[in-house]
Structures are given as C-alpha cells and as structure tokens.
Design a protein around this motif. Structure first.
Motif, mmCIF file in Angstrom:
data_model
loop_
_atom_site.group_PDB
_atom_site.id
_atom_site.type_symbol
_atom_site.label_atom_id
_atom_site.label_comp_id
_atom_site.label_asym_id
_atom_site.label_seq_id
_atom_site.Cartn_x
_atom_site.Cartn_y
_atom_site.Cartn_z
ATOM 1 N N TRP A 10 0.829 -1.210 0.000
ATOM 2 C CA TRP A 10 0.000 0.000 0.000
ATOM 3 C C TRP A 10 0.866 1.264 0.000
ATOM 4 C CZ3 TRP A 10 -4.794 -0.277 3.735
ATOM 5 C CH2 TRP A 10 -5.613 -1.336 3.336
ATOM 6 N N HIS A 11 0.384 2.257 -0.730
ATOM 7 C CA HIS A 11 0.980 3.600 -0.705
ATOM 8 C C HIS A 11 -0.158 4.539 -0.340
ATOM 9 C CE1 HIS A 11 4.663 2.328 -2.934
ATOM 10 N NE2 HIS A 11 3.830 1.354 -3.260
ATOM 11 N N VAL A 12 -0.024 5.252 0.767
ATOM 12 C CA VAL A 12 -1.128 6.105 1.228
ATOM 13 C C VAL A 12 -0.989 7.497 0.612
ATOM 14 C CG1 VAL A 12 -2.193 7.174 3.258
ATOM 15 C CG2 VAL A 12 -1.422 4.795 3.343
ATOM 16 N N ALA A 13 -2.106 8.009 0.067
ATOM 17 C CA ALA A 13 -2.147 9.366 -0.491
ATOM 18 C C ALA A 13 -3.175 10.172 0.298
ATOM 19 C CB ALA A 13 -2.535 9.314 -1.965
ATOM 20 N N GLU A 14 -2.943 11.477 0.388
ATOM 21 C CA GLU A 14 -3.852 12.333 1.171
ATOM 22 C C GLU A 14 -5.051 12.797 0.350
ATOM 23 O OE1 GLU A 14 -3.557 12.655 4.347
ATOM 24 O OE2 GLU A 14 -1.652 11.571 4.349
ATOM 25 N N ALA A 56 -2.628 10.617 -7.865
ATOM 26 C CA ALA A 56 -2.207 10.790 -9.263
ATOM 27 C C ALA A 56 -0.702 11.044 -9.339
ATOM 28 C CB ALA A 56 -2.982 11.943 -9.899
ATOM 29 N N GLU A 57 -0.167 11.780 -8.383
ATOM 30 C CA GLU A 57 1.282 12.060 -8.379
ATOM 31 C C GLU A 57 2.101 10.790 -8.203
ATOM 32 O OE1 GLU A 57 2.903 15.026 -5.641
ATOM 33 O OE2 GLU A 57 1.296 16.345 -6.352
ATOM 34 N N THR A 113 -7.595 3.169 -4.900
ATOM 35 C CA THR A 113 -8.858 3.088 -4.174
ATOM 36 C C THR A 113 -8.909 4.153 -3.089
ATOM 37 O OG1 THR A 113 -10.274 1.659 -2.826
ATOM 38 C CG2 THR A 113 -7.922 1.377 -2.522
ATOM 39 N N LYS A 114 -10.123 4.559 -2.733
ATOM 40 C CA LYS A 114 -10.293 5.331 -1.506
ATOM 41 C C LYS A 114 -10.365 4.333 -0.358
ATOM 42 C CE LYS A 114 -13.118 8.987 -3.556
ATOM 43 N NZ LYS A 114 -14.522 9.431 -3.756
ATOM 44 N N PRO A 154 1.034 -3.003 -6.494
ATOM 45 C CA PRO A 154 0.849 -1.954 -5.491
ATOM 46 C C PRO A 154 -0.561 -1.376 -5.507
ATOM 47 C CG PRO A 154 2.168 -1.127 -7.327
ATOM 48 C CD PRO A 154 1.917 -2.590 -7.604
ATOM 49 N N VAL A 155 -0.963 -0.837 -4.361
ATOM 50 C CA VAL A 155 -2.282 -0.217 -4.222
ATOM 51 C C VAL A 155 -2.090 1.194 -3.648
ATOM 52 C CG1 VAL A 155 -4.548 -0.373 -3.105
ATOM 53 C CG2 VAL A 155 -3.302 -2.469 -3.703
ATOM 54 N N VAL A 156 -2.637 2.175 -4.339
ATOM 55 C CA VAL A 156 -2.631 3.535 -3.786
ATOM 56 C C VAL A 156 -3.945 3.721 -3.038
ATOM 57 C CG1 VAL A 156 -2.493 6.001 -4.268
ATOM 58 C CG2 VAL A 156 -1.209 4.372 -5.697
ATOM 59 N N VAL A 157 -3.845 3.972 -1.735
ATOM 60 C CA VAL A 157 -5.030 4.104 -0.878
ATOM 61 C C VAL A 157 -5.175 5.574 -0.469
ATOM 62 C CG1 VAL A 157 -6.121 3.361 1.276
ATOM 63 C CG2 VAL A 157 -4.670 1.767 0.000
ATOM 64 N N VAL A 158 -6.290 6.177 -0.864
ATOM 65 C CA VAL A 158 -6.516 7.586 -0.522
ATOM 66 C C VAL A 158 -7.125 7.655 0.876
ATOM 67 C CG1 VAL A 158 -7.631 9.746 -1.200
ATOM 68 C CG2 VAL A 158 -6.869 8.127 -2.962
ATOM 69 N N ARG A 159 -6.481 8.418 1.747
ATOM 70 C CA ARG A 159 -6.906 8.525 3.141
ATOM 71 C C ARG A 159 -8.244 9.263 3.264
ATOM 72 N NH1 ARG A 159 -3.132 8.188 7.389
ATOM 73 N NH2 ARG A 159 -1.417 9.194 6.308
ATOM 74 N N ARG A 160 -9.034 8.909 4.279
ATOM 75 C CA ARG A 160 -10.333 9.553 4.509
ATOM 76 C C ARG A 160 -10.179 10.979 5.035
ATOM 77 N NH1 ARG A 160 -14.038 5.238 7.729
ATOM 78 N NH2 ARG A 160 -14.033 3.689 6.104
ATOM 79 N N PRO A 161 -11.147 11.841 4.699
ATOM 80 C CA PRO A 161 -11.168 13.137 5.383
ATOM 81 C C PRO A 161 -11.632 12.927 6.828
ATOM 82 C CG PRO A 161 -13.055 12.940 3.896
ATOM 83 C CD PRO A 161 -12.229 11.689 3.724
ATOM 84 N N PRO A 162 -11.289 13.859 7.734
ATOM 85 C CA PRO A 162 -11.675 13.667 9.140
ATOM 86 C C PRO A 162 -13.181 13.859 9.362
ATOM 87 C CG PRO A 162 -10.633 15.805 8.840
ATOM 88 C CD PRO A 162 -10.561 15.109 7.509
ATOM 89 N N VAL A 163 -13.684 13.228 10.413
ATOM 90 C CA VAL A 163 -15.063 13.488 10.869
ATOM 91 C C VAL A 163 -15.022 14.845 11.591
ATOM 92 C CG1 VAL A 163 -16.847 12.669 12.470
ATOM 93 C CG2 VAL A 163 -15.542 11.027 11.111
#
Ligand SMILES: NC(=O)c1ccc[n+]([C@@H]2O[C@H](COP(=O)([O-])OP(=O)(O)OC[C@H]3O[C@@H](n4cnc5c(N)ncnc54)[C@H](OP(=O)(O)O)[C@@H]3O)[C@@H](O)[C@H]2O)c1
Length: 248
Positions: free
Chosen positions: A112-116, A122-123, A196-197, A217-226
């Motif tokens: 996994w690679h985490v993206a914000e 995309a980067e 994926t998100k 590899p999987v790029v996982v987009v992190r959730r916005p905060p509650v």
C-alpha cells in the motif's frame, strides 16, 4: 408524536440503518440522498432527494420538519455534507452522530501507498505502474486527466464526465464485487496498480485481496476527518444504541 430522525444517506449502511429504524415503534425516518446516482436503491421510510442548500439550508430543513436527531451515514469521503450537518445540527440544537464503517487495514503481503487526496494519488502513479485500475468513482477524475502515458480501467456506477484521462476504458458496475471477478479483471486487463479510496466495508474489499495475490501496489486515498466533537458509530446497530443515549 413520533421522534423524527433524519438519516443522511447514500451508503449501504444508511439503508440498513433506515430499515432498522422504520421497524421501531415511535420513530419516523426520513432518508436524504444527494441525487448523484441515476437509479439509487431506495431505503424504506420517507426519502428526500437533492442538496439542502448548504449548512443554513439544512438547519432550515431541520427546523421546518421538526427533526429530533440527525445521523450522518454518508460515505466516509463525502466531507462537505458531514461538515454542513455538524454546523446545522449545532445551530438548531439537534443531536448529531456519524455512522462510519471502519477503514481497511493492510495485512502481510499488501503493498500500500497512502495518499492524502486524489491529486496525491495521481502524483504517485507514474512511479508505480502503467495500467491502472481506478476505483475512486466518477467524481474527481480530473486529477488523473494529465496522465497521458498511463492506461486506466475506470469502474463506476454511472458514466463519468470530462475531464478524464485520454486512455481510459470505462466499466459501469455496482458492488458488491467478488474476489473471482476482481482477480479476472486484474488478469485480463494486465493491471499493474490499483487506486482506491479507504472506503472500508466488505462490498468492495475483494479488490485488495486480488491486488495482494497479484503482487501489485495499491494507492489508498486517506479519509477526510469526521467533524470535531461528532460521536461516531461503526455499525447501524451501534448507531441505534448511541442514538438512544443522545435523545432525551
Ligand atoms: N464521495 C464518495 O466517494 C461517495 C461514494 C459513495 C456514495 N457517496 C454518497 O454520495 C453523496 C454525494 O457525495 P459527495 O462526495 O458529492 O458529497 P459531498 O461532497 O460531501 O457533498 C456535496 C453536496 O452534495 C449535497 N449532498 C451530499 N450528500 C447529501 C445527502 N445525503 N443528502 C442531501 N444532499 C447531499 C450537499 O449539497 P447542499 O450543500 O446543497 O446541501 C453537499 O454540500 C453522499 O450522500 C454520499 O453518501 C459518496
């Protein structure tokens, strides 16, 4: 007078929650949908469709419809409506809680690679692969549009609109998805990276297993905060328990 509960929906959990609430005595449920999906699966109880007109519009709606509590059961990535709900509920002094399915957790073998953000995802992509399985939905595709050298298999419920990547095949489908099906998509399209998100839940998790098996590899987009101060339930059952504690 029954208690009027507004469920902000658009997710499987919101529908399950509405099903449980309508079966309870003394409760009237209204589910609210944004109206993004052409043919949504409608929950039982009353349903309203379309935006409220921002936080002020929602506050007005809560007042006019004598809402006793709001459950924000929207998708973890629907950040605007959640913040609007927090402001609106505070303005009219109505209890609010959020229902959020837990996020996914990597296991051994995952790459996994985490993206914000989608732009961050995309980067990362050009370093990771050439043939992308893009499962982040039809909104926000503009972030991937400049990536001319990559090929995309883009899966969504409804057809996407421009701007989109130039080299893109669209697959219109709605979960749940099977592990067998996800393996087959990755194999047939020679996918070498998945995006994926961090949506969580079982319905769309098999793609993560299929990616692990394929060693991609999987790029996982992190959730916005509650929104700060909002109590969070992980399941519809927990949400009902929490609701009982919040109501007089
Ligand atoms: N984002 C995702 O990845 C995703 C995935 C699956 C399902 N969904 C569902 O799709 C809907 C829209 O998602 P989004 O990311 O566009 O949301 P968003 O960015 O948080 O919301 C944008 C605007 O859409 C309206 N809206 C959103 N959800 C609504 C609801 N349940 N009822 C009434 N109005 C709503 C609101 O308009 P006003 O300001 O006019 O009130 C809101 O300001 C959400 O309800 C969510 O549960 C989203």
């Amino acid at each position: 007078m029954p208690l009027h509960i507004l469920v902000l929906g658009g997710t499987t959990e919101a529908r399950r929650l509405a099903e449980s609430l309508v079966a309870m005595d003394g409760i009237k449920v209204t589910s609210s949908l944004a109206g993004r999906v052409a043919q949504p699966k409608l929950p039982p109880g009353e349903v309203r469709v379309g935006g409220f007109g921002g936080a002020e519009g929602m506050a007005e709606w809560l007042r006019a419809h004598h809402v006793d509590a709001v459950i924000d059961a929207t998708h973890p990535f629907a950040g605007t409506i959640s913040f609007n709900a927090a402001s609106a509920a505070a303005a009219v002094h109505v209890p609010l809680l959020a229902l959020r399915r837990p996020g996914w957790v990597p296991v051994e073998g995952d790459r996994w690679h985490v993206a914000e953000s989608l732009a961050g995802a995309a980067e990362l992509l050009p370093e990771l692969g050439r043939r992308v399985f893009l499962t982040t939905g039809r909104m926000g595709l503009a972030a991937f549009a400049p990536l001319d050298s990559l090929w995309f298999l883009m899966r969504s419920v409804d057809a996407p609109e421009a701007p989109c990547p130039a080299r893109m095949e669209v697959l219109l489908d709605r979960g749940p998805f099977s592990l067998e099906g996800e393996r087959e998509l990755i194999r047939r399209h020679r996918v070498d990276v998945l995006v994926t998100k961090d949506s969580g839940g079982d319905a769309t998790a098999p793609k993560l297993t299929a990616a692990r098996e394929a060693g991609i590899p999987v790029v996982v987009v992190r959730r916005p905060p509650v929104p700060p101060g909002v109590r969070v339930a992980g399941t519809p059952e927990e949400a009902i328990t929490l609701l009982g504690a919040l109501l007089p």
